[in-house]
Structures are given as structure tokens and as C-alpha cells.
Write an enzyme that holds these catalytic residues in place. Structure first.
Site, short mmCIF file in Angstrom:
data_model
loop_
_atom_site.label_atom_id
_atom_site.label_comp_id
_atom_site.label_asym_id
_atom_site.label_seq_id
_atom_site.Cartn_x
_atom_site.Cartn_y
_atom_site.Cartn_z
N ASP A 176 0.83 -1.30 0.06
CA ASP A 176 -0.06 -0.02 0.12
C ASP A 176 1.01 1.07 0.20
OD1 ASP A 176 -2.48 -1.60 0.09
OD2 ASP A 176 -2.48 -1.38 2.40
N ASP A 190 -7.01 -1.62 -4.60
CA ASP A 190 -7.97 -1.34 -3.50
C ASP A 190 -9.15 -0.30 -4.17
OD1 ASP A 190 -7.02 -2.93 -1.78
OD2 ASP A 190 -5.87 -1.06 -0.87
#
Length: 217
Positions: A176, A190
Site C-alpha cells: 500500500d 483497492d
């Protein structure tokens, strides 16, 4: 008498023969109708109709996989760049403190939730891919093709991390890097999953099904 012969014809009259209603309508090419079609012709017409119905579905499936491939490639390239250029370095400020790029390894679900259930999330991602593949068989809606493509690309992006990244197969931590202020850190996979999910909710509220039919509750 002449009038009768004109109507019914005589055997020795040149050109005499049955009237139009008595002639065999089979064509010279072996067809059995005036329109030049026979049983095989009708079968060909049915096959053409079936093909014309299948073509829109193939186009929608092509859109689904094109969107999925684009989302997956974008996520994969961004993660490779983050690992190579940003990991173990200071965060990059994009909009002051409000938005940063910061490399973080996430063993949980989207936005860092449920880090203790990595294997379960891996299984869920694989199940989502299977469900989307099954839905593609009856897909005739372009908006649904885009939504499912976003879901598929995002699921494949995070599933790739879980399979190939440390600490091990099916337990890998997802990369991330998008870090808004006062919000969880996430990645492009995401984002694709969330956008696809929102689009599916909107389509459901409008009553549009994946097969293109519209229903009203």
C-alpha cells in the site's frame, strides 16, 4: 373449343403445360421455395441469428477483460515502482500533509483491515475471481462489464501480492502506498475494487442486471 384449349392446354400444343399454380416451384439450384431457401437455408439463418446474439456478449466480455487487464497492469507497475523507489525512504508529499505516498506492507484486507486473516482474504479474492468468470458467460451489459472488470483487476492485483510477496505463499503482505490524512493507506487495486463495488450498487439500484435486462421492484 379454342377457349377451352387455351385454359387447360393440349398435349400437342407447343409450350402447353400446367398453369402457374401447378408448376413445381423448386428452383434450378435445388431450393424448394420461391425465395431460394430450403431446410439448410433455414438452419443457416438460425445459426446466423444465434451468432448475432452471441456477438454482443463477446464484446462485453472483451471489455471486462480489457478493463481488468488495465487495472491490474496499473496496480502492478505502481507497486513495482513503490518497492524500488519509495520503500525504506521518506514519504513523498503530494498535497502537503493531506496526501502522501508512503510504502507500507499490509497483511490484511483493503485499507489495512483484518491483518490476522490473510489466508482468508486470499481465498475470498480467489472466489471473487471465479464468480466473475462465471458471470461473464451471461454478460450483455456494458456498465456491468466495466464494474466487473474493475473488481477482477483489483482482486488479481492484491492476490498477486498475497501469492508472491513475503512472508510466504497465500500469506504475502500487500503493498500500500496512497496515504490520505486521517485515513487508511491503500493502493490502486483497492481503489479499483471500491469503484467497481460502487458501480455495481448503482446498477442494482437502477434495476440493471448483468444480462442487460432491466427490472423494477
Amino acid at each position: 373449343m379454342a377457349e377451352a384449349e387455351r385454359i387447360i392446354g393440349t398435349p400437342d400444343t407447343p409450350g402447353a403445360g400446367p398453369g402457374p399454380e401447378q408448376r413445381d416451384v423448386r428452383g434450378t439450384d435445388g431450393t424448394d421455395g420461391m425465395d431460394g431457401t430450403d431446410g439448410a437455408g433455414r438452419a443457416d439463418t438460425a445459426a446466423d441469428a444465434g451468432a448475432s446474439v452471441a456477438r454482443p456478449r463477446r464484446r462485453r466480455v472483451a471489455v471486462l477483460f480489457a478493463v481488468a487487464a488495465f487495472a491490474y497492469a496499473l496496480d502492478l507497475v505502481s507497486k513495482l515502482l513503490v518497492v524500488a523507489k519509495l520503500e525504506h525512504h521518506r514519504p513523498i508529499e503530494i498535497v502537503g500533509d493531506w496526501l502522501k505516498f508512503e510504502a507500507i506492507r499490509n497483511a490484511g484486507a483493503a485499507f489495512g483491515f483484518g491483518e490476522a486473516f490473510t489466508v482468508i482474504f486470499t481465498v475470498i479474492a480467489a472466489a471473487v475471481i471465479v464468480v466473475i468468470a462465471r458471470l461473464a458467460r451471461k454478460l450483455y451489459s456494458l456498465p456491468w462489464a466495466i464494474a466487473l472488470g474493475l473488481l477482477l483487476g483489483g482482486a488479481l492485483g492484491n492476490l498477486t501480492d498475497r501469492i508472491f510477496r513475503s512472508p510466504g505463499v497465500f500469506e504475502g503482505a500487500v503493498v500500500d502506498f496512497i496515504a490520505p490524512k486521517h485515513f487508511a493507506v491503500f493502493n490502486l487495486a483497492d481503489s479499483a475494487i471500491v469503484c467497481g463495488g460502487i458501480l455495481i450498487v448503482l446498477l442494482s439500484f437502477r434495476g440493471l442486471d448483468p444480462d442487460g435486462t432491466v427490472h423494477k421492484d
